[in-house]
Design a protein around this motif. Sequence first.
Motif, short mmCIF file in Angstrom:
data_model
loop_
_atom_site.label_atom_id
_atom_site.label_comp_id
_atom_site.label_asym_id
_atom_site.label_seq_id
_atom_site.Cartn_x
_atom_site.Cartn_y
_atom_site.Cartn_z
N SER A 3 -64.09 -24.14 -12.32
CA SER A 3 -62.89 -23.33 -12.39
C SER A 3 -61.80 -24.17 -13.02
CB SER A 3 -62.47 -22.85 -11.00
OG SER A 3 -62.02 -23.93 -10.24
N SER A 4 -61.25 -23.70 -14.13
CA SER A 4 -60.26 -24.49 -14.84
C SER A 4 -58.87 -24.20 -14.29
CB SER A 4 -60.33 -24.18 -16.33
OG SER A 4 -60.28 -22.80 -16.54
N LYS A 5 -58.18 -25.24 -13.85
CA LYS A 5 -56.85 -25.09 -13.27
C LYS A 5 -55.78 -25.45 -14.28
CE LYS A 5 -58.56 -25.93 -8.65
NZ LYS A 5 -58.66 -26.85 -7.55
N ALA A 6 -55.76 -26.70 -14.73
CA ALA A 6 -54.78 -27.14 -15.71
C ALA A 6 -55.45 -27.14 -17.08
CB ALA A 6 -54.27 -28.53 -15.37
N ILE A 7 -55.00 -26.28 -17.97
CA ILE A 7 -55.63 -26.14 -19.29
C ILE A 7 -54.65 -26.60 -20.36
CG2 ILE A 7 -56.57 -24.50 -20.94
CD1 ILE A 7 -57.49 -22.79 -18.65
N SER A 8 -55.15 -27.42 -21.31
CA SER A 8 -54.32 -27.88 -22.41
C SER A 8 -54.30 -26.82 -23.52
CB SER A 8 -54.88 -29.19 -22.96
OG SER A 8 -56.11 -28.93 -23.62
N ASN A 9 -53.51 -27.08 -24.55
CA ASN A 9 -53.45 -26.18 -25.71
C ASN A 9 -54.80 -26.16 -26.41
OD1 ASN A 9 -50.78 -25.66 -25.24
ND2 ASN A 9 -50.07 -27.29 -26.59
#
Length: 93
Positions: A3-9
Amino acid sequence: MSSSKAISNPTPSGIVTIDNNERVIPATRRADGTVRKERRVRPGFVPQEDVARYKNPWVEETKPPPPPKPQLPKTKTQIKNEKRKLKKKEERN
């Protein structure tokens, strides 16, 4: 996957980096409503869309500027349409 919480550009190819420095292609929804799974990207893999194309600075400097486009004479229809536009503009004011 995870589960992705902090996603970059996202990169131009759509790859994002999540909180634990893992690179993934995020889950997307298809036109029929089904969902594509999130896919991991191997470390070190760089897709073609993300590779910057090399430009030789010297060649770029020596390139001549593009020639200006020739101005073609206006047709009767173009002149007529311009007059029509001016008339409408005057009527509004």
